[in-house]
Motif scaffolding. Sequence first.
Motif, short mmCIF file in Angstrom:
data_model
loop_
_atom_site.label_atom_id
_atom_site.label_comp_id
_atom_site.label_asym_id
_atom_site.label_seq_id
_atom_site.Cartn_x
_atom_site.Cartn_y
_atom_site.Cartn_z
N UNK A 64 -3.91 17.23 -0.91
CA UNK A 64 -4.74 18.39 -0.58
C UNK A 64 -6.05 17.95 0.07
N UNK A 65 -6.59 16.83 -0.40
CA UNK A 65 -7.86 16.33 0.12
C UNK A 65 -7.66 15.51 1.40
N UNK A 66 -6.55 14.81 1.49
CA UNK A 66 -6.26 13.95 2.64
C UNK A 66 -4.80 14.15 3.04
N UNK A 67 -4.54 15.00 4.02
CA UNK A 67 -3.15 15.30 4.41
C UNK A 67 -2.34 14.08 4.86
N UNK A 68 -3.03 12.98 5.23
CA UNK A 68 -2.31 11.76 5.59
C UNK A 68 -1.89 10.95 4.37
N UNK A 69 -2.39 11.36 3.21
CA UNK A 69 -1.96 10.71 1.96
C UNK A 69 -2.19 9.21 1.94
N UNK A 70 -3.40 8.79 2.35
CA UNK A 70 -3.73 7.36 2.38
C UNK A 70 -2.71 6.58 3.20
N UNK A 71 -2.56 7.00 4.46
CA UNK A 71 -1.63 6.35 5.39
C UNK A 71 -0.19 6.39 4.88
N UNK A 72 0.16 7.50 4.25
CA UNK A 72 1.53 7.71 3.81
C UNK A 72 1.85 7.24 2.41
N UNK A 73 0.96 6.48 1.78
CA UNK A 73 1.27 5.91 0.47
C UNK A 73 1.52 6.97 -0.59
N UNK A 74 0.76 8.06 -0.55
CA UNK A 74 0.95 9.12 -1.54
C UNK A 74 2.33 9.74 -1.40
N UNK B 243 -10.76 7.63 -15.43
CA UNK B 243 -12.22 7.73 -15.51
C UNK B 243 -12.84 7.83 -14.13
N UNK B 244 -12.33 7.03 -13.19
CA UNK B 244 -12.89 7.05 -11.84
C UNK B 244 -12.66 8.40 -11.17
N UNK B 245 -11.47 8.97 -11.35
CA UNK B 245 -11.18 10.29 -10.79
C UNK B 245 -12.09 11.34 -11.42
N UNK B 246 -12.35 11.21 -12.71
CA UNK B 246 -13.25 12.15 -13.38
C UNK B 246 -14.66 12.10 -12.80
N UNK C 188 -19.70 1.92 -4.33
CA UNK C 188 -19.41 1.62 -5.74
C UNK C 188 -18.00 2.06 -6.10
N UNK C 189 -17.60 3.30 -5.74
CA UNK C 189 -16.25 3.74 -6.12
C UNK C 189 -15.19 3.05 -5.27
N UNK C 190 -15.51 2.75 -4.02
CA UNK C 190 -14.55 2.03 -3.18
C UNK C 190 -14.28 0.63 -3.75
N UNK C 191 -15.33 -0.01 -4.23
CA UNK C 191 -15.15 -1.33 -4.83
C UNK C 191 -14.30 -1.25 -6.09
N UNK C 192 -14.47 -0.19 -6.86
CA UNK C 192 -13.67 -0.03 -8.07
C UNK C 192 -12.20 0.24 -7.74
N UNK C 193 -11.97 1.02 -6.69
CA UNK C 193 -10.59 1.23 -6.24
C UNK C 193 -9.97 -0.10 -5.80
N UNK C 194 -10.73 -0.87 -5.04
CA UNK C 194 -10.22 -2.17 -4.58
C UNK C 194 -9.89 -3.07 -5.77
N UNK C 195 -10.74 -3.04 -6.79
CA UNK C 195 -10.47 -3.84 -7.98
C UNK C 195 -9.20 -3.41 -8.69
N UNK C 196 -9.00 -2.09 -8.81
CA UNK C 196 -7.78 -1.59 -9.45
C UNK C 196 -6.55 -1.96 -8.64
N UNK C 197 -6.66 -1.84 -7.31
CA UNK C 197 -5.54 -2.20 -6.44
C UNK C 197 -5.16 -3.65 -6.63
N UNK D 38 -12.62 12.92 -4.17
CA UNK D 38 -12.28 11.78 -3.30
C UNK D 38 -10.78 11.52 -3.42
N UNK D 39 -10.11 11.41 -2.28
CA UNK D 39 -8.65 11.26 -2.29
C UNK D 39 -8.19 9.90 -2.80
N UNK D 40 -8.88 8.83 -2.40
CA UNK D 40 -8.35 7.50 -2.69
C UNK D 40 -8.26 7.18 -4.18
N UNK D 41 -9.26 7.52 -5.01
CA UNK D 41 -9.06 7.30 -6.45
C UNK D 41 -7.84 8.05 -6.99
N UNK D 42 -7.59 9.24 -6.47
CA UNK D 42 -6.42 10.01 -6.90
C UNK D 42 -5.12 9.34 -6.48
#
Length: 217
Positions: free
Chosen positions: A115-125, A68-71, A31-40, A76-80
């Motif tokens: 802090x949650x994902x040291x790879x920063x979403x494949x460097x994007x962060x 809201x999703x982060x809340x 559910x949250x992954x789909x919401x992230x995909x929608x925002x992207x 989870x790193x990806x919503x952040x």
Amino acid sequence: MLQRRLLNTAKGLSLGLCLGLAALPLAVAHAWENRVEGMKNQWERLITEQVEGERSGGLRSLAGQAERLVGEHPDEAMPLVWQGIIEASYARERSGLGALSSARSARDALERAIELDPQGANGSAYVTLGALYDRAPGRPVGFGNSDTAERMFQRALSIRPDGIDVNFYYAAFLEDEGRIEEAREHAHRAVEGEARPDRTASDEALREEARELLGRL
């Protein structure tokens, strides 16, 4: 016979309930992954189909969705990451204290994501953090810092050295720093870079910007 049937039915219900409960975490994750995909996807359309200066309303709405999703999923790193990317884009559309407020929100979200994902979403962060530290005003008004910006770009390059985004933004940073030969090298790498399958539209737009940057260097 009736008792055996009742027992079998009870066992079946119990097994079904257990399987259903076991599937709940996976369903929640999807559910949250789909919401992230929608925002992207919404962000991609805004960035590539609307001219800069006319994206404010859409980005403001997306920023609210991301918050809201982060809340709901604070660990989870990806919503952040996407909250940070969206807020950084929104900061570019705003001015004055509003822009700085969005930039700070973006920075905080991205640093928490790392802090949650040291790879920063494949460097994007790291790419977005580099651009934020590059463009934000310095102290005491803001948090801009060229040393930190370069450190973020270098970290992104170590993760995704052929990325169009990191090479373009690093080239722009190097141009501002007066390091023209290095800027030219990274602009060229951005032009020749590989677009990400899930970010094709925005990466191709950055490739065109890299061509323009390379042409004036």
